[in-house]
Design a protein around this motif. Structure first.
Motif, mmCIF file in Angstrom:
data_model
loop_
_atom_site.group_PDB
_atom_site.id
_atom_site.type_symbol
_atom_site.label_atom_id
_atom_site.label_comp_id
_atom_site.label_asym_id
_atom_site.label_seq_id
_atom_site.Cartn_x
_atom_site.Cartn_y
_atom_site.Cartn_z
ATOM 1 N N ILE A 26 0.824 -1.218 0.000
ATOM 2 C CA ILE A 26 0.000 0.000 0.000
ATOM 3 C C ILE A 26 0.856 1.264 0.000
ATOM 4 N N PRO A 27 1.790 1.435 0.939
ATOM 5 C CA PRO A 27 2.621 2.648 0.877
ATOM 6 C C PRO A 27 3.525 2.690 -0.347
ATOM 7 N N ALA A 28 3.996 1.519 -0.806
ATOM 8 C CA ALA A 28 4.843 1.491 -2.004
ATOM 9 C C ALA A 28 4.053 1.938 -3.227
ATOM 10 N N THR A 29 2.801 1.489 -3.333
ATOM 11 C CA THR A 29 1.961 1.880 -4.464
ATOM 12 C C THR A 29 1.642 3.367 -4.419
ATOM 13 N N LEU A 30 1.322 3.871 -3.233
ATOM 14 C CA LEU A 30 1.054 5.301 -3.082
ATOM 15 C C LEU A 30 2.272 6.126 -3.488
ATOM 16 N N ALA A 31 3.458 5.652 -3.111
ATOM 17 C CA ALA A 31 4.679 6.371 -3.465
ATOM 18 C C ALA A 31 4.890 6.381 -4.974
ATOM 19 N N LEU A 32 4.644 5.243 -5.617
ATOM 20 C CA LEU A 32 4.821 5.180 -7.068
ATOM 21 C C LEU A 32 3.764 6.021 -7.799
ATOM 22 N N LEU A 33 2.535 6.010 -7.286
ATOM 23 C CA LEU A 33 1.514 6.844 -7.896
ATOM 24 C C LEU A 33 1.857 8.323 -7.740
ATOM 25 N N ALA A 34 2.448 8.659 -6.601
ATOM 26 C CA ALA A 34 2.916 10.034 -6.429
ATOM 27 C C ALA A 34 4.006 10.351 -7.449
ATOM 28 N N LYS A 35 4.855 9.349 -7.722
ATOM 29 C CA LYS A 35 5.893 9.535 -8.740
ATOM 30 C C LYS A 35 5.271 9.752 -10.113
ATOM 31 N N ALA A 36 4.171 9.056 -10.381
ATOM 32 C CA ALA A 36 3.493 9.235 -11.668
ATOM 33 C C ALA A 36 2.951 10.648 -11.811
ATOM 34 N N VAL A 286 -1.112 8.966 -23.706
ATOM 35 C CA VAL A 286 -1.491 7.587 -23.377
ATOM 36 C C VAL A 286 -0.389 6.889 -22.598
ATOM 37 N N GLN A 287 0.854 7.078 -23.007
ATOM 38 C CA GLN A 287 1.959 6.422 -22.314
ATOM 39 C C GLN A 287 2.052 6.857 -20.860
ATOM 40 N N ARG A 288 1.792 8.118 -20.592
ATOM 41 C CA ARG A 288 1.822 8.585 -19.213
ATOM 42 C C ARG A 288 0.672 8.017 -18.402
ATOM 43 N N LEU A 289 -0.487 7.845 -19.026
ATOM 44 C CA LEU A 289 -1.600 7.193 -18.342
ATOM 45 C C LEU A 289 -1.302 5.724 -18.087
ATOM 46 N N VAL A 290 -0.717 5.060 -19.080
ATOM 47 C CA VAL A 290 -0.367 3.649 -18.929
ATOM 48 C C VAL A 290 0.644 3.466 -17.801
ATOM 49 N N LEU A 291 1.547 4.432 -17.636
ATOM 50 C CA LEU A 291 2.526 4.348 -16.552
ATOM 51 C C LEU A 291 1.851 4.260 -15.189
ATOM 52 N N ILE A 292 0.698 4.923 -15.039
ATOM 53 C CA ILE A 292 -0.024 4.820 -13.766
ATOM 54 C C ILE A 292 -0.430 3.373 -13.518
ATOM 55 N N TYR A 295 2.540 1.456 -12.501
ATOM 56 C CA TYR A 295 2.959 1.733 -11.131
ATOM 57 C C TYR A 295 2.066 1.037 -10.104
ATOM 58 N N VAL A 296 0.777 0.854 -10.426
ATOM 59 C CA VAL A 296 -0.092 0.108 -9.522
ATOM 60 C C VAL A 296 0.412 -1.325 -9.368
ATOM 61 N N VAL A 297 0.739 -1.953 -10.493
ATOM 62 C CA VAL A 297 1.252 -3.329 -10.457
ATOM 63 C C VAL A 297 2.636 -3.371 -9.808
ATOM 64 N N THR A 335 -4.727 -5.747 -12.426
ATOM 65 C CA THR A 335 -4.671 -5.386 -13.843
ATOM 66 C C THR A 335 -6.051 -5.416 -14.495
ATOM 67 N N VAL A 336 -6.912 -6.310 -14.054
ATOM 68 C CA VAL A 336 -8.286 -6.329 -14.578
ATOM 69 C C VAL A 336 -9.012 -5.040 -14.179
ATOM 70 N N LEU A 337 -8.836 -4.605 -12.938
ATOM 71 C CA LEU A 337 -9.481 -3.376 -12.476
ATOM 72 C C LEU A 337 -8.958 -2.156 -13.229
ATOM 73 N N VAL A 338 -7.634 -2.083 -13.434
ATOM 74 C CA VAL A 338 -7.046 -0.968 -14.171
ATOM 75 C C VAL A 338 -7.548 -0.972 -15.614
ATOM 76 N N GLU A 339 -7.578 -2.152 -16.216
ATOM 77 C CA GLU A 339 -8.058 -2.277 -17.594
ATOM 78 C C GLU A 339 -9.496 -1.767 -17.722
ATOM 79 N N ALA A 340 -10.358 -2.189 -16.820
ATOM 80 C CA ALA A 340 -11.763 -1.783 -16.891
ATOM 81 C C ALA A 340 -11.914 -0.272 -16.728
ATOM 82 N N ALA A 341 -11.177 0.307 -15.776
ATOM 83 C CA ALA A 341 -11.274 1.755 -15.535
ATOM 84 C C ALA A 341 -10.814 2.546 -16.748
ATOM 85 N N TYR A 342 -9.709 2.149 -17.354
ATOM 86 C CA TYR A 342 -9.179 2.897 -18.490
ATOM 87 C C TYR A 342 -10.056 2.772 -19.736
#
Length: 475
Positions: A26-36, A286-292, A295-297, A335-342
């Motif tokens: 959880i904190p690692a993902t939050l940190a990476l999303l902040a990086k995004a 798109v590439q910047r969105l895909v990076l998010i 980063y979740v994964v 990845t299924v959740l990210v795919e559906a949202a995007y």
């Protein structure tokens, strides 16, 4: 050992694997999303300049960004796995030598990248697809990215070391602080009411923020709060050490390198099509969105990796396989959740960055095509991390290269010539189908190799509930 350090060790050794992975992820993902946020905020603010050329120029730098991240990860990811194994084997001094040496090497590599990138900035930007119109702005943006390498490389190594000892809190604080600062500095540096630096100001603001992240991490290690210690006398580089760490870390880096090559080849393929600048601008968004999504994964995997590495180093087979099963299910679910949202939000997401209807239309279909079979990325990344952890770096290297490398490159080279823009849309799903097939067939072998490597030699074996390794030997 301090209470905080004891708690960190307990997370890795005693807490149920699923709970430990989530607690670290959880904190690692939050940190990476902040990086995004660094990249998204830059793109959003640049979109406010009402210049399609400016957006295209930033899109050209995406391959460069991915290459630099991949170089960061070669030693940083290798250090995380190796230090995690050493901590699991109760060898904290060895872990400290590993991390100190990697940080020292990262500083040296950062200096080389900074100088080399600035010297060759013009041919690099042209190689990544910059046109005569976008070249000046692309160079302005890339210049400060090279300066940032001086801080980014050692900071990434320190981040990975913190994860190896489960000190993810400081990693999160450092990255989130930098991201928040970037949000504040971008408009000040970019717009006419501030320094009026335009595209260059966006990159400079990001660089300043990344140096702040670096100094926060330096403080953590200098203050003595870490389990792993950074000491000058522990800096012991050797070719064998570099080879060992690089062999572990290269598979993770290759994923980023392949992403960079894929992005560059996609830009080149788009350059030969009508409305090429609009396609490249859309693809950059798109590439910047895909990076998010990446980063979740990756954040989830950063929770999984130290738990699995510690269990492997301690030769705790049951705990290791529990970690693997949970990571496999978790990566697929995410990845299924990210795919559906995007896919559902493709058009409004592109509209956040540009209102040009041509760019929005291209961006919408590019995003949908990139995410159509996105679980392939989660499965492939999870398998790569696991093969690294169990000491099978060569096969991990193969897995890291298949999705955006061995499979995507042939499709992106030939399909756009046959089908035009539809060929670009079709390339990623085609590569993902082949990726899933290879990874699924690799799972049984991974389980066998892990058990063999933990139990095969019969030495340093922990006494687990049923003496599992011993029973296997006698059966």
């Amino acid at each position: 050992m301090s209470r905080e350090k004891s708690q960190n060790q307990s997370i890795l050794s005693d807490m149920p694997p699923a709970k430990a992975i989530v607690k670290l992820a959880i904190p690692a993902t939050l940190a990476l999303l902040a990086k995004a946020v660094y990249n998204l905020v830059d793109t959003a603010y640049i979109g406010m300049l009402n210049s399609d050329i400016a957006l295209t120029a930033v899109g050209v730098t995406v391959p460069l960004l991915l290459i630099m991240v991949s170089i960061e990860n070669i030693f940083a990811a290798g250090a995380a796995v190796l230090a995690g194994r050493q901590l699991g084997a109760k060898e904290p001094e060895a872990a400290s030598r590993t991390v100190t040496t990697v940080i020292g090497l990262s500083i040296l590599i950062g200096i080389v990248l900074c100088i080399g990138g600035i010297v060759f900035i013009d041919p690099l930007m042209r190689a990544f697809g910059a046109s005569e119109a976008s070249l000046p702005l692309a160079k302005d943006y890339a210049f400060w990215m090279f300066i940032a390498a001086l801080a980014n490389l050692p900071a990434q190594s320190m981040n990975c070391a913190a994860r190896a000892e489960s000190s993810v809190k400081i990693s999160s604080i450092a990255v989130i602080t930098g991201a928040a600062l970037n949000i504040l500095l971008d408009p000040v540096f970019m717009f006419d009411w501030g320094l009026n630096m335009g595209v260059e100001g966006a990159s400079l603001a990001t660089t300043v923020s990344q140096f702040v992240t670096f100094f926060i991490l330096i403080w953590f290690y200098v203050s003595g709060r870490s389990v792993i210690k950074i000491r000058l006398r522990a800096f012991r580089p050797s070719w064998k050490f570099i080879k060992d760490v690089a062999m572990i870390g290269i598979p993770t880096a290759v994923i980023q390198i392949c992403l960079s090559v894929a992005a560059s080849l996609t830009n080149i393929a788009a350059a030969s099509l009508p409305q090429s600048d609009e396609i490249i601008a859309a693809y950059g968004v798109v590439q910047r969105l895909v990076l998010i999504g990446c980063y979740v994964v990756m954040g989830f995997m950063q929770g999984y990796q130290p738990v699995a590495s510690y269990a492997f180093g301690a030769k705790n087979e049951d705990r290791f396989h529990q970690s693997v099963r949970f990571a496999l299910k978790g990566s697929l679910l995410l990845t299924v959740l990210v795919e559906a949202a995007y896919i559902l939000l493709a058009m409004p997401l592109i509209l956040l960055f540009n209102s040009n209807p041509v760019i929005v239309d291209y961006g919408r279909w590019l995003l949908i095509s990139q995410m159509a079979l996105y679980p392939a990325f989660g499965l492939c990344y999870m398998m790569t991390i696991t093969y690294q952890t169990i000491g099978e770096a060569r096969y991990g290297l193969f897995l890291s290269a298949i999705r955006q490398g061995l499979f995507y490159i042939p499709f992106i080279l030939f399909l756009p010539r046959l089908l035009g823009i539809a060929g670009i849309y079709a390339s990623q799903p085609a590569a993902d189908v082949l990726t899933v097939l290879v990874c699924v067939f690799s799972i049984p072998a991974m389980k066998r190799i892990a058990s063999r490597n933990m139990c095969g030699d019969g030495t340093d074996r922990l006494q687990r509930n049923e003496n599992r390794c011993g029973n296997k030997k006698s059966s």
